[in-house]
Scaffold this active site. Structure first.
Site, PDB file in Angstrom:
ATOM      1  N   ASP A  35      -7.106  -2.641   9.105  1.00  0.00           N
ATOM      2  CA  ASP A  35      -5.846  -3.008   9.741  1.00  0.00           C
ATOM      3  C   ASP A  35      -5.190  -1.729  10.249  1.00  0.00           C
ATOM      4  OD1 ASP A  35      -3.457  -2.311   7.616  1.00  0.00           O
ATOM      5  OD2 ASP A  35      -5.235  -3.044   6.549  1.00  0.00           O
ATOM      6  N   ASP A  52       3.650  -9.471   6.571  1.00  0.00           N
ATOM      7  CA  ASP A  52       3.507  -8.260   5.760  1.00  0.00           C
ATOM      8  C   ASP A  52       4.779  -8.118   4.934  1.00  0.00           C
ATOM      9  OD1 ASP A  52       3.199  -5.768   4.679  1.00  0.00           O
ATOM     10  OD2 ASP A  52       2.924  -4.709   6.560  1.00  0.00           O
ATOM     11  N   GLU A  97       6.760  -6.303   2.138  1.00  0.00           N
ATOM     12  CA  GLU A  97       6.868  -5.084   1.336  1.00  0.00           C
ATOM     13  C   GLU A  97       8.307  -4.685   1.052  1.00  0.00           C
ATOM     14  OE1 GLU A  97       4.181  -1.832   2.434  1.00  0.00           O
ATOM     15  OE2 GLU A  97       3.403  -3.103   4.035  1.00  0.00           O
TER      16      GLU A  97
END
Length: 469
Positions: A48, A140, A142
């Site tokens: 990625d 994503d 985080e």
């Protein structure tokens, strides 16, 4: 995953333990066997990337030659950043024969509608993410943005559902075990979405949140892959290349698609939808109508519109029917209603316009109440031509309450015949009772009938027999 333009947070499991530099070579990735639940599965290698890996550029042909089969490319972050290399990496991976997907770095916020806004921003720039060779969209996760566990869970749920509605695909969740366990409360409410787990320096990743296993595993952020200058994130898919192809929309017998243009932002769509009524009798229909146009109010003809429903209070939508907008951008569709349901209209995406979803409309469905009708002869035995009285009542079967001001019709049939004919009509009293006066000249059967009403079912009485001496 590399963050830009913001500083990279110290997310757990995103970096190896202090003092230990983990360097994963592609050769090691290619020969790895991932062990989960006591069984061994062949893994498929991938990477990625974000703008961080463009130092100065990425040679995707070389990357594929080393064995990489898939790549996730950063598309957006929050609602104010788009990866400037997204289009180039998208077309580069496609030309190289690498399966590709796009991910969004979440920047949760306490403002109302933030999760939906981020979801729409992501899809507007990454495109519909459908077609052969394209992997599902990725969240994503985080950063918490200061949200509590419950608030973050709600934020994530809204983002996932919005993207799923806009693309028709179930998104992938990227997260570390620590973040999920602590910031998401180790919730088990999301395990129907594919899991991409970030867990470094281990032989088998920790799987939190009730997921039975992982779909993708990011095993390092310091991997080395020929064609990419410097270090990059290296990943594995939990399965063979054939299984990866299925996830990317390609069957074993389908050849790889020809290169197509990189995803480009599509123009927005203005969609309106209204219902002919908001309450309806069970089994009847409602008509949904509206217009589809550009954001500048220019009518869009020929747009495919899908009508969907879900039982009120649930979350799963199903397709009812489709229709197509006319030359003036208008459309109309009539759909049956069998219960309390939510309805919505979806304008399918085209090469020029993004998919649009109407506001949710709720229909309340009511069921007609059953009724009971009685009829009795005052004198079952009478003389020819004598006056007789037939009495009865119309009531609700479920409550026994009389129905006021309802029309009841009397029918009669001479004994020994089969033909019924009307013999009178009357309106019920306040308690639902009624009576008819008859003068039979021969033995006769009588029956009362109620034709029904908007909220009441029709009914007919048992036979009342009058014998004439």
């Amino acid at each position: 995953m590399s963050l830009e333009p913001f500083p990279r947070p110290h997310a757990h499991a995103r970096r190896p333990a202090a003092g230990r530099r983990v360097l994963i070579t592609l050769a090691a990735t290619l020969t790895a066997l991932v062990v989960t639940a006591g069984a061994a599965f062949a893994s498929t290698p991938g990477v990625d990337v974000a703008s961080y890996q463009h130092n100065p550029s990425i040679d995707w042909q070389q990357v594929h030659a080393t064995g990489v089969e898939f790549a996730f490319i950063k598309a957006t972050e929050g609602t104010g950043y788009v990866n400037p290399y997204l289009a180039a990496d998208w077309s580069g991976t496609q030309r190289a024969g690498i399966y590709r997907g796009a991910y969004h770095f979440a920047r949760p916020d306490t403002s109302t509608g933030d999760a939906a806004n981020e979801a729409r921003y992501f899809v507007a720039h990454a495109g519909p993410m459908s077609g052969p060779g394209i992997l599902p969209p990725v969240l994503d996760l985080e950063a918490t943005g200061g949200l509590s566990v419950s608030a973050l869970q709600a934020w994530v749920s809204t983002w996932l559902k919005t993207v799923e509605e806009l693309t028709g695909r179930a998104p992938i969740i990227y997260v570390s075990p620590y973040f999920w366990q602590h910031s998401m409360g180790d919730s088990t409410a999301f395990h129907h979405y594919p899991l991409w787990i970030a867990n470094y320096g281990v032989t088998s990743p920790t799987v939190p949140g009730g997921w039975p296993t992982w779909t993708f595993w990011q095993g390092s952020s310091t991997g080395r892959v020929q064609g990419i200058s410097g270090s990059t994130d290296t990943d594995a898919f939990n399965g063979s290349l054939d299984r990866l192809q299925v996830l990317a929309g390609i069957s074993a017998t389908t050849p790889s698609p020809a290169p197509s243009p990189a995803p480009a932002p599509k123009a927005p769509t203005a969609l309106t939808a209204t219902m002919s009524r908001t309450t309806v009798r069970q089994g009847r229909s409602v008509t949904i109508s509206g217009t589809v146009a550009t954001d500048e109010a220019a009518p869009l003809a020929g747009r495919v519109l899908r009508i969907e429903q879900r039982p009120t209070g649930t979350s799963t939508w199903t397709r009812l029917t489709t229709t197509t907008s006319g030359a003036d951008g208008g459309y109309a569709a009539t759909v049956p209603v069998t219960g309390n349901v939510d309805l919505r209209v979806i304008a399918q995406h085209t090469d020029a316009y993004v998919r649009a979803v109407s506001a949710t409309m709720t229909v309340t469905c009511w069921v007609p109440a059953p009724t009971t009708l009685t009829l009795h002869a005052r004198r079952p035995l009478t003389t020819a031509g004598a006056r007789d009285r037939l009495t009865g009542a119309l009531t609700r079967t479920d409550t026994g309450a009389g129905l006021t001001a309802r029309v009841v019709t009397l029918w009669e049939r001479a004994a020994g015949t089969s033909t019924w004919r009307p013999a009178g009509q009357i309106t019920t009293a306040t308690d639902g009772t009624f009576h008819f006066v008859v003068r039979p000249v021969h033995a006769t059967y009588y029956r009362a009938r109620f034709a029904g009403a908007p909220h009441y079912l029709r009914a007919h009485s048992a036979l009342a027999h009058v014998t004439v001496e």
